[in-house]
Design an enzyme around this catalytic site. Structure first.
Site, PDB file in Angstrom:
ATOM      1  N   TYR A  54       0.861  -1.203   0.000  1.00  0.00           N
ATOM      2  CA  TYR A  54       0.000   0.000   0.000  1.00  0.00           C
ATOM      3  C   TYR A  54       0.887   1.238   0.000  1.00  0.00           C
ATOM      4  O   TYR A  54       1.825   1.334   0.792  1.00  0.00           O
ATOM      5  CB  TYR A  54      -0.915   0.024   1.231  1.00  0.00           C
ATOM      6  CG  TYR A  54      -2.344  -0.228   0.839  1.00  0.00           C
ATOM      7  CD1 TYR A  54      -2.994   0.637  -0.049  1.00  0.00           C
ATOM      8  CD2 TYR A  54      -3.040  -1.336   1.309  1.00  0.00           C
ATOM      9  CE1 TYR A  54      -4.287   0.395  -0.452  1.00  0.00           C
ATOM     10  CE2 TYR A  54      -4.335  -1.583   0.904  1.00  0.00           C
ATOM     11  CZ  TYR A  54      -4.955  -0.710   0.017  1.00  0.00           C
ATOM     12  OH  TYR A  54      -6.228  -0.948  -0.387  1.00  0.00           O
ATOM     13  N   GLU A  56      -0.471   4.767  -0.593  1.00  0.00           N
ATOM     14  CA  GLU A  56      -1.258   5.990  -0.812  1.00  0.00           C
ATOM     15  C   GLU A  56      -0.398   7.230  -0.580  1.00  0.00           C
ATOM     16  O   GLU A  56       0.381   7.286   0.376  1.00  0.00           O
ATOM     17  CB  GLU A  56      -2.475   6.017   0.109  1.00  0.00           C
ATOM     18  CG  GLU A  56      -3.639   5.258  -0.520  1.00  0.00           C
ATOM     19  CD  GLU A  56      -4.637   4.765   0.487  1.00  0.00           C
ATOM     20  OE1 GLU A  56      -4.197   4.197   1.510  1.00  0.00           O
ATOM     21  OE2 GLU A  56      -5.844   4.942   0.246  1.00  0.00           O
ATOM     22  N   ASP A 199      -6.045  13.504 -25.302  1.00  0.00           N
ATOM     23  CA  ASP A 199      -6.082  12.110 -24.861  1.00  0.00           C
ATOM     24  C   ASP A 199      -5.394  11.300 -25.961  1.00  0.00           C
ATOM     25  O   ASP A 199      -5.985  11.038 -27.012  1.00  0.00           O
ATOM     26  CB  ASP A 199      -7.545  11.679 -24.681  1.00  0.00           C
ATOM     27  CG  ASP A 199      -7.669  10.232 -24.248  1.00  0.00           C
ATOM     28  OD1 ASP A 199      -6.690   9.473 -24.398  1.00  0.00           O
ATOM     29  OD2 ASP A 199      -8.761   9.848 -23.770  1.00  0.00           O
ATOM     30  N   THR A 225      -3.348   6.051 -21.865  1.00  0.00           N
ATOM     31  CA  THR A 225      -3.170   4.724 -21.291  1.00  0.00           C
ATOM     32  C   THR A 225      -1.762   4.285 -21.654  1.00  0.00           C
ATOM     33  O   THR A 225      -1.103   4.895 -22.488  1.00  0.00           O
ATOM     34  CB  THR A 225      -4.190   3.708 -21.862  1.00  0.00           C
ATOM     35  OG1 THR A 225      -4.172   3.802 -23.277  1.00  0.00           O
ATOM     36  CG2 THR A 225      -5.582   3.976 -21.341  1.00  0.00           C
ATOM     37  N   LYS A 228      -1.511   0.531 -25.051  1.00  0.00           N
ATOM     38  CA  LYS A 228      -1.885   0.417 -26.470  1.00  0.00           C
ATOM     39  C   LYS A 228      -0.612   0.480 -27.314  1.00  0.00           C
ATOM     40  O   LYS A 228       0.231  -0.394 -27.184  1.00  0.00           O
ATOM     41  CB  LYS A 228      -2.908   1.502 -26.809  1.00  0.00           C
ATOM     42  CG  LYS A 228      -4.208   1.340 -25.999  1.00  0.00           C
ATOM     43  CD  LYS A 228      -5.276   2.319 -26.433  1.00  0.00           C
ATOM     44  CE  LYS A 228      -6.587   2.089 -25.724  1.00  0.00           C
ATOM     45  NZ  LYS A 228      -6.760   2.862 -24.493  1.00  0.00           N
ATOM     46  N   ARG A 234      -1.485  -2.546 -18.550  1.00  0.00           N
ATOM     47  CA  ARG A 234      -2.734  -1.767 -18.490  1.00  0.00           C
ATOM     48  C   ARG A 234      -2.579  -0.741 -17.374  1.00  0.00           C
ATOM     49  O   ARG A 234      -2.461  -1.089 -16.206  1.00  0.00           O
ATOM     50  CB  ARG A 234      -3.926  -2.674 -18.197  1.00  0.00           C
ATOM     51  CG  ARG A 234      -4.119  -3.778 -19.199  1.00  0.00           C
ATOM     52  CD  ARG A 234      -5.484  -4.385 -19.063  1.00  0.00           C
ATOM     53  NE  ARG A 234      -6.458  -3.478 -19.632  1.00  0.00           N
ATOM     54  CZ  ARG A 234      -6.815  -3.498 -20.927  1.00  0.00           C
ATOM     55  NH1 ARG A 234      -6.289  -4.367 -21.756  1.00  0.00           N
ATOM     56  NH2 ARG A 234      -7.706  -2.646 -21.379  1.00  0.00           N
TER      57      ARG A 234
END
Ligand code: DSN
Length: 448
Positions: A54, A56, A199, A225, A228, A234
């Protein structure tokens, strides 16, 4: 430890599905333009103990202890992205493209404010204000369109922007085959005082590899992203440009706060490590060759399809995909073409075309991309052959139709599905696809 032996005996159901998916990817031509094959070095960090942590917060400012290695990984990913895309600020924590875009809204817009994006059925993305996305519900979405020739209608963009004074304008799409007019879009955004957000999810690898103009001098923010054309895991990134910081010196801080704590909790550190590896790969000279070959292949494929009598939106392509307009055979034909191509092992997706006469679920086109098969090493001669295979398959579906109502459509689709499996040409093309795939091995040496 290592390998798949324990998974095979412990959870054979999941093991078998993963194994079958490896076989499917090896034995088919993956031509969905938003997909690619990440290298084994990109895949490896995803399956490590980084998934346990974790983290954060951000590097040096975490809400949990034990983050010294995660800080190092995130800093490396950020530094590589800053250098590759030539931007001053990058956030590598968004879980994927849609959350990245939502974070941009959260940073810039209040509910009800006006936003503009390319209409979904004109190739745009759901998160750019389409009515079934919360972005179309929370904001007043004013979509712009492409002209009948398939190119973005800049005059309409300007007219709508002047009339509606948007807070944010998106440039970037999921099914647009020409170079994005970043400069013209920036002029409109600047004229009305809007933020221009590029984008580049689809074209990030082309931009990184120098095969598509970069939006960095024109947009205030760039989202992408990473899986691609960029060929990573991903995931997603949000980049703030120098131009963005000139418009609002707090923009980087606003983006970071929107991602965490605004929208997300702990980042996926295994993904961050894989993004870092992908960015290293994308900065190598071979990646420039790859990006150039993706476009050469897309153009060669388009020419081959045209020789087979198929109509391409805009007549060709500048990027990694072509959009085939099947309306010469009737509206809504995308489903027949997609399913028949699936049977031969050419994986594409049905797609809307400009001025779509049918619907997004039964659209009139197919979208075909070259990023993944270029990763396998295929070049122009293979594109010529694939164009012929696609032509042969589409010839087999021309005489079906989606009918005039739901009942007729169901009957016709059922008839098509019964007949296509025993179609001799379809079976012949399947054999050709298997032979072609066997000459371009994928994940060589990996056995499950
Ligand atoms: N719209 C998806 C695609 O282009 O396949 C990505 O979100």
């Amino acid at each position: 430890m290592g390998g798949f032996k324990t998974l095979k005996s412990k959870d054979p159901e999941i093991f078998n599905a993963i194994n079958k998916e490896l076989r499917r990817q090896r034995e088919t031509l993956e031509m969905i333009p938003s997909e690619n094959f990440a290298s084994w070095d990109v895949i490896l960090p995803l399956g490590t103990w980084l998934t346990n942590k974790y983290s954060e917060g951000y590097s040096g400012k975490r809400y949990y202890g034990g983050n010294e290695n995660i800080d190092a990984i995130e800093n490396i990913a950020i530094e590589r992205a800053r250098k590759l895309f030539n931007v001053p600020h990058v956030n590598v924590q968004p879980y994927s493209g849609s959350p990245a875009n939502f974070a941009v809204y959260a940073a810039l817009c209040k509910p009800g404010e006006v936003i503009m994006g390319q209409n979904l059925t004109d190739g745009g993305h759901l998160t750019h204000g389409w009515k079934t996305s919360v972005t179309g519900e929370f904001f007043r979405s004013v979509p712009y369109h492409v002209k009948p020739d398939g190119y973005i209608d800049i005059d309409e963009v300007r007219r709508l922007a002047v009339e509606n004074r948007p807070k944010l304008i998106w440039v970037g799409a999921s099914a647009y085959v020409r170079e994005f007019p970043f400069e013209e879009m920036a002029k409109v955004a600047d004229e009305v005082g809007a933020y221009l957000v590029a984008d580049i999810a689809h074209i990030a690898g082309l931009v990184a590899g120098g095969a598509h103009k970069s939006p960095v001098d024109y947009a205030h923010i760039v989202t992408t992203t990473t899986h691609k054309t960029l060929r990573g895991p991903r995931g997603a990134m949000i980049m703030v440009t120098e131009k963005g910081l000139r418009k609002d010196p707090d923009l980087a801080d606003k983006i970071d706060k929107a991602v965490f704590p605004g929208l997300q909790g702990g980042p996926h550190d295994n993904t961050t490590a894989a993004i870092a590896v992908a960015l290293l790969e994308a900065s190598q000279p071979q990646f420039r060759e790859y990006a150039a070959q993706v476009v050469k292949n897309s153009r060669a494929l388009g020419e081959s399809l045209k020789r087979r009598g198929l109509h391409l939106v805009t007549g060709g392509t500048d990027n990694h995909m072509v959009l085939v307009d099947l309306t010469a055979y009737g509206k809504g034909m995308g489903i027949f073409a997609q399913e028949a191509l699936d049977l031969v092992g050419i994986v594409v997706n049905r797609n809307t075309i400009p001025a779509e006469p049918s619907s997004p679920f039964y659209p009139s086109g197919i979208r075909i991309g070259t990023p993944a098969i270029t990763t396998r090493g295929m070049k122009e001669p293979e594109m010529e052959a694939i164009g012929n295979m696609i032509g042969d398959v589409v010839d087999q579906v021309k005489d079906y139709s989606i009918g005039k109502d739901r009942e007729e459509r169901t009957a016709e689709i059922n008839r098509f599905r019964r007949e296509v499996v025993s179609n001799a040409k379809v079976q012949e093309v399947r054999t050709q696809v298997i032979e072609l795939c066997s000459r371009f091995p994928l994940y060589e040496g990996i056995e499950m």
